[in-house]
Design a protein around this motif. Structure first.
Motif, PDB file in Angstrom:
ATOM      1  N   UNK A   1      41.900  57.809  57.137  1.00 53.68           N
ATOM      2  CA  UNK A   1      40.627  58.351  57.603  1.00 53.68           C
ATOM      3  C   UNK A   1      39.534  58.109  56.552  1.00 53.68           C
ATOM      4  N   UNK A   2      38.326  58.458  56.913  1.00 59.90           N
ATOM      5  CA  UNK A   2      37.152  58.151  56.093  1.00 59.90           C
ATOM      6  C   UNK A   2      37.217  58.801  54.703  1.00 59.90           C
ATOM      7  N   UNK A   3      37.485  60.089  54.649  1.00 57.60           N
ATOM      8  CA  UNK A   3      37.447  60.790  53.365  1.00 57.60           C
ATOM      9  C   UNK A   3      38.599  60.369  52.457  1.00 57.60           C
ATOM     10  N   UNK A   4      39.790  60.174  53.026  1.00 52.90           N
ATOM     11  CA  UNK A   4      40.917  59.748  52.208  1.00 52.90           C
ATOM     12  C   UNK A   4      40.688  58.346  51.643  1.00 52.90           C
ATOM     13  N   UNK A   5      40.140  57.460  52.463  1.00 54.26           N
ATOM     14  CA  UNK A   5      39.851  56.101  52.005  1.00 54.26           C
ATOM     15  C   UNK A   5      38.847  56.121  50.856  1.00 54.26           C
ATOM     16  N   UNK A   6      37.795  56.907  51.002  1.00 55.04           N
ATOM     17  CA  UNK A   6      36.785  56.986  49.947  1.00 55.04           C
ATOM     18  C   UNK A   6      37.361  57.601  48.670  1.00 55.04           C
ATOM     19  N   UNK A   7      38.249  58.566  48.828  1.00 50.43           N
ATOM     20  CA  UNK A   7      38.904  59.216  47.683  1.00 50.43           C
ATOM     21  C   UNK A   7      39.769  58.218  46.929  1.00 50.43           C
ATOM     22  N   UNK A   8      40.551  57.421  47.648  1.00 51.09           N
ATOM     23  CA  UNK A   8      41.391  56.394  47.004  1.00 51.09           C
ATOM     24  C   UNK A   8      40.504  55.366  46.309  1.00 51.09           C
ATOM     25  N   UNK A   9      39.446  54.935  46.995  1.00 50.78           N
ATOM     26  CA  UNK A   9      38.519  53.953  46.429  1.00 50.78           C
ATOM     27  C   UNK A   9      37.903  54.448  45.125  1.00 50.78           C
ATOM     28  N   UNK A  10      37.652  55.753  45.060  1.00 49.74           N
ATOM     29  CA  UNK A  10      36.946  56.343  43.921  1.00 49.74           C
ATOM     30  C   UNK A  10      37.847  56.722  42.756  1.00 49.74           C
ATOM     31  N   UNK A  11      39.151  56.918  43.012  1.00 49.66           N
ATOM     32  CA  UNK A  11      40.017  57.459  41.962  1.00 49.66           C
ATOM     33  C   UNK A  11      41.225  56.596  41.595  1.00 49.66           C
ATOM     34  N   UNK A  12      41.622  55.652  42.426  1.00 50.96           N
ATOM     35  CA  UNK A  12      42.855  54.909  42.164  1.00 50.96           C
ATOM     36  C   UNK A  12      42.636  53.788  41.149  1.00 50.96           C
ATOM     37  N   UNK A  13      43.230  53.872  39.948  1.00 49.43           N
ATOM     38  CA  UNK A  13      43.078  52.795  38.951  1.00 49.43           C
ATOM     39  C   UNK A  13      43.551  51.442  39.480  1.00 49.43           C
ATOM     40  N   UNK A  14      44.599  51.455  40.305  1.00 49.92           N
ATOM     41  CA  UNK A  14      45.117  50.202  40.850  1.00 49.92           C
ATOM     42  C   UNK A  14      44.144  49.491  41.763  1.00 49.92           C
ATOM     43  N   UNK A  15      43.162  50.221  42.271  1.00 48.60           N
ATOM     44  CA  UNK A  15      42.114  49.597  43.070  1.00 48.60           C
ATOM     45  C   UNK A  15      40.889  49.283  42.214  1.00 48.60           C
ATOM     46  N   UNK A  16      40.485  50.242  41.408  1.00 49.69           N
ATOM     47  CA  UNK A  16      39.244  50.114  40.640  1.00 49.69           C
ATOM     48  C   UNK A  16      39.327  48.997  39.600  1.00 49.69           C
ATOM     49  N   UNK A  17      40.475  48.857  38.936  1.00 46.98           N
ATOM     50  CA  UNK A  17      40.561  47.978  37.776  1.00 46.98           C
ATOM     51  C   UNK A  17      41.313  46.672  38.042  1.00 46.98           C
ATOM     52  N   UNK A  18      41.490  46.305  39.309  1.00 41.28           N
ATOM     53  CA  UNK A  18      42.160  45.053  39.651  1.00 41.28           C
ATOM     54  C   UNK A  18      41.136  44.052  40.172  1.00 41.28           C
ATOM     55  N   UNK A  19      41.218  42.825  39.693  1.00 43.78           N
ATOM     56  CA  UNK A  19      40.320  41.766  40.158  1.00 43.78           C
ATOM     57  C   UNK A  19      40.437  41.602  41.668  1.00 43.78           C
ATOM     58  N   UNK A  20      39.308  41.467  42.324  1.00 41.46           N
ATOM     59  CA  UNK A  20      39.287  41.330  43.783  1.00 41.46           C
ATOM     60  C   UNK A  20      39.899  40.008  44.223  1.00 41.46           C
ATOM     61  N   UNK A  21      40.382  39.999  45.452  1.00 42.23           N
ATOM     62  CA  UNK A  21      40.814  38.737  46.047  1.00 42.23           C
ATOM     63  C   UNK A  21      39.608  37.799  46.154  1.00 42.23           C
ATOM     64  N   UNK A  22      39.810  36.487  46.048  1.00 42.66           N
ATOM     65  CA  UNK A  22      38.696  35.535  46.173  1.00 42.66           C
ATOM     66  C   UNK A  22      38.028  35.620  47.545  1.00 42.66           C
ATOM     67  N   UNK A  23      36.737  35.334  47.618  1.00 40.52           N
ATOM     68  CA  UNK A  23      36.030  35.370  48.909  1.00 40.52           C
ATOM     69  C   UNK A  23      36.689  34.501  49.972  1.00 40.52           C
ATOM     70  N   UNK A  24      37.176  33.325  49.583  1.00 39.87           N
ATOM     71  CA  UNK A  24      37.796  32.428  50.561  1.00 39.87           C
ATOM     72  C   UNK A  24      39.060  33.048  51.160  1.00 39.87           C
ATOM     73  N   UNK A  25      39.825  33.749  50.331  1.00 46.05           N
ATOM     74  CA  UNK A  25      41.041  34.401  50.812  1.00 46.05           C
ATOM     75  C   UNK A  25      40.690  35.499  51.810  1.00 46.05           C
ATOM     76  N   UNK A  26      39.705  36.311  51.466  1.00 45.64           N
ATOM     77  CA  UNK A  26      39.334  37.414  52.351  1.00 45.64           C
ATOM     78  C   UNK A  26      38.729  36.904  53.658  1.00 45.64           C
ATOM     79  N   UNK A  27      37.940  35.841  53.590  1.00 47.86           N
ATOM     80  CA  UNK A  27      37.369  35.269  54.812  1.00 47.86           C
ATOM     81  C   UNK A  27      38.467  34.693  55.703  1.00 47.86           C
ATOM     82  N   UNK A  28      39.436  34.015  55.069  1.00 53.40           N
ATOM     83  CA  UNK A  28      40.553  33.472  55.833  1.00 53.40           C
ATOM     84  C   UNK A  28      41.378  34.559  56.488  1.00 53.40           C
ATOM     85  N   UNK A  29      41.557  35.679  55.782  1.00 50.17           N
ATOM     86  CA  UNK A  29      42.340  36.784  56.319  1.00 50.17           C
ATOM     87  C   UNK A  29      41.647  37.454  57.501  1.00 50.17           C
TER      88      UNK A  29
END
Length: 567
Positions: free
Chosen positions: A368-396
């Motif tokens: 849900x909306x609040x849980x997703x925002x909470x994970x986005x805001x507090x999870x080190x595994x999300x905050x401090x990991x390099x994003x997938x490349x734009x081409x990968x995300x567009x392909x997905x």
């Protein structure tokens, strides 16, 4: 410092040679620190404390500090030299034999036949499911890939990735927090959320990272959290639970009575998570998702469902087994939600992979909306990991849209699975029974499983990886086969004939042999109840024309939570 003082009293010649009153006088005259600098024990400790624990503030630094520092550094060097000379006389003290430890551990794995060899398999995009070995002319048929639908070779996905890469480059430039957010991440997370009919979603570099990041975050943020974990859960979930440091209970695989007994040990007010998978990839069993949701609601728990080996292949749109539980309702509503609370709605968190049925790489969590925002805001595994490349995300994003509107690929895969299972049954080849797309052939010991895998590759040009401990329990070693929509009848017949010959040549146990010893892993067991495949004969008659037209080219609203909710 107390332990350091005790050590000094035992070994320091300076402390031993001075009385307590003398030490007090030195302390009063501020001479104790200077004398201690010469001590092989106290000297280096004081210097480390001075340099790293309490650095001088630049604004308060004095010209005389450099002179004092020079003297102390000189004294510290002398103390270190003295300490080295002192230890050089201790012939009984040796460094840890690191390589010896490594070799010992590796030898143990070789002795119990659980040592793993990675075959050099190079999948050919234009000839899927073929691959070549080290020599490009040496081609084999791949029968154990997790690219379940063959989306890794899809030309539409390929073209989209090339187009995006040419415009935006090959990398993301860092984490979203530093390098910045981008339209490709927003679009992909919107597509994932729409697939699972959730308010939000976050994309990670892999589902291993997603599972670890989310589960560990809950344990660190919720005081007194208790996690209930199925005994066959994937290593990524086990790692996340361990890293959460939360109290845990492991319930017997798919055993609702055992799970309820554990849940009942705690007040409803105690925060709880039930962590489980939909399809267990090594045996093909399927979780009773709806009944687990019933228990979660009864005892006040959140549900964490890993759909890694189900997304793309189950449900009318490939959202997984949770969608499959309300198949007709989702088929009718298409990308919209049915007019009642479905099983998929009842699951609090769904994680999945983007590297198997969707053919590229990455993982995600949808909630849900609040849980997703909470994970986005507090999870080190999300905050401090390099994003997938734009081409990968567009392909997905493109891949998800293709998979959603192509139920025929899911059906063709299931038809091939059914054909292979039926023919193996006819030949007496021991398939561990299950209602999913996994075809596990029971071997029963690690040495034979490895030998069978090698023989298939060397003699028959068929690649099927042996599965051994710790992926499965000792004595339950197997070959794991995963048919795709692209393994046509001719390819299937080649596999069936080769496996039949192999079982005869290696004298491996067939179903009757397992029956004679009472059965094992459901093979040859008189008490085993046959399971109906999740894809019923009725569902297998569907075509793409039976899908709601709203799935063909839907307009998916971008998620605000993907970037952050504005207040």
């Amino acid at each position: 410092m107390e332990s350091l003082t005790k050590t000094s009293l035992r070994v320091c010649p300076f402390v031993k040679s001075h009385s307590s009153s003398a030490m007090k006088q030195l302390a009063k005259r501020s001479g104790l620190l200077a004398e201690a600098a010469h001590c092989p024990v106290m000297g280096p400790a004081i210097e480390a404390k001075r340099n790293y624990s309490h650095p001088s503030k630049a604004a308060c630094a004095q010209a005389t500090d450099s002179i004092t520092a020079t003297k102390i550094n000189h004294d510290a060097t002398a103390a270190a030299k003295a300490a080295a000379e002192l230890h050089s006389f201790d012939s009984n003290e040796k460094a840890t034999d690191y390589n010896g430890f490594f070799d010992n551990q590796l030898n143990k794995k070789r002795e119990d036949n659980s040592y793993r060899f990675f075959n050099n398999i190079n999948r050919l995009a234009k000839e899927f499911p073929k691959a070549h070995l080290q020599d490009e002319a040496d081609k084999v048929m791949v029968w154990c890939s997790n690219d379940y639908l063959g989306m890794g070779k899809n030309k539409e996905v390929f073209d989209q990735m090339i187009k995006t890469m040419e415009k935006y480059g090959v990398g993301a430039g860092g984490t979203r927090n530093i390098a910045g957010h981008n339209r490709h991440a927003i679009n992909l997370e919107s597509e994932v959320a729409a697939l699972h009919k959730k308010e939000g979603a976050l994309v990670f570099s892999s589902c291993f990272v997603a599972n670890d990041a989310v589960l560990s975050l809950f344990g660190k943020q919720f005081k007194d959290l208790v996690i209930f974990s199925d005994e066959l859960n994937h290593a990524s979930m086990i790692t996340g639970i361990r890293n959460s440091r939360a109290k845990k209970h492991i319930f017997k695989h798919n055993d609702l009575e055992h799970l309820e007994a554990q849940l009942a040990m705690y007040p409803k007010s105690t925060p709880k998570i039930i962590a489980f998978e939909s399809v267990y990839s090594m045996c093909g069993s399927v979780a009773p998702i709806e009944k687990i949701c019933d228990l979660a609601e009864k005892y006040g728990a959140l549900t964490f469902l890993d759909e890694v080996h189900a997304v793309g292949m189950y449900g009318p749109h490939g959202a997984g087994v949770a969608e499959h539980m309300d198949f007709k309702a989702h088929l009718a509503s298409g990308i919209a939600s049915p007019n009642y609370k479905t099983v998929m709605d009842r699951v609090d968190m769904i994680t999945g992979t983007l590297g198997k049925s969707f053919g590229v790489v990455g993982g995600y969590v949808a909630a849900n909306r609040s849980m997703t925002d909470w994970i986005r805001s507090f999870a080190p595994g999300f905050i401090f990991t390099t994003s997938l490349p734009p081409s990968v995300m567009a392909g997905l994003s493109t891949s998800i849209r293709i998979v959603r509107k192509n139920v025929e690929d899911r059906i063709n895969q299931q038809l091939n699975v059914k054909y292979v299972k039926d023919e193996f049954k006819r030949a007496g080849i021991p398939v561990i029974p299950n209602p999913s797309h996994i075809v596990p052939l029971l071997v029963g010991n690690a040495a034979d499983a490895k030998k069978a895998s090698d023989c298939l590759l060397d003699k028959y040009k068929i690649y099927v990886q042996a599965i051994n401990f710790p992926t499965v329990s000792t004595g339950e070693e197997r070959l794991r086969i995963t048919p795709s929509p692209h393994h046509d009848k001719q390819i299937c017949d080649q596999l069936i004939e080769s496996v039949d010959d192999l079982w005869r040549d290696l004298d491996l146990k067939r179903v009757k042999d397992w029956e004679n010893i009472g059965g094992h892993c459901g093979v040859g067991s008189a008490t085993h109840t046959p399971l109906e495949n999740l894809w019923t004969d009725e569902f297998l008659q569907l075509t793409n024309a039976d899908l709601n037209p709203n799935v063909l080219n839907p307009v998916v609203e971008q998620l605000e939570v993907s970037s952050g909710i504005k207040v």
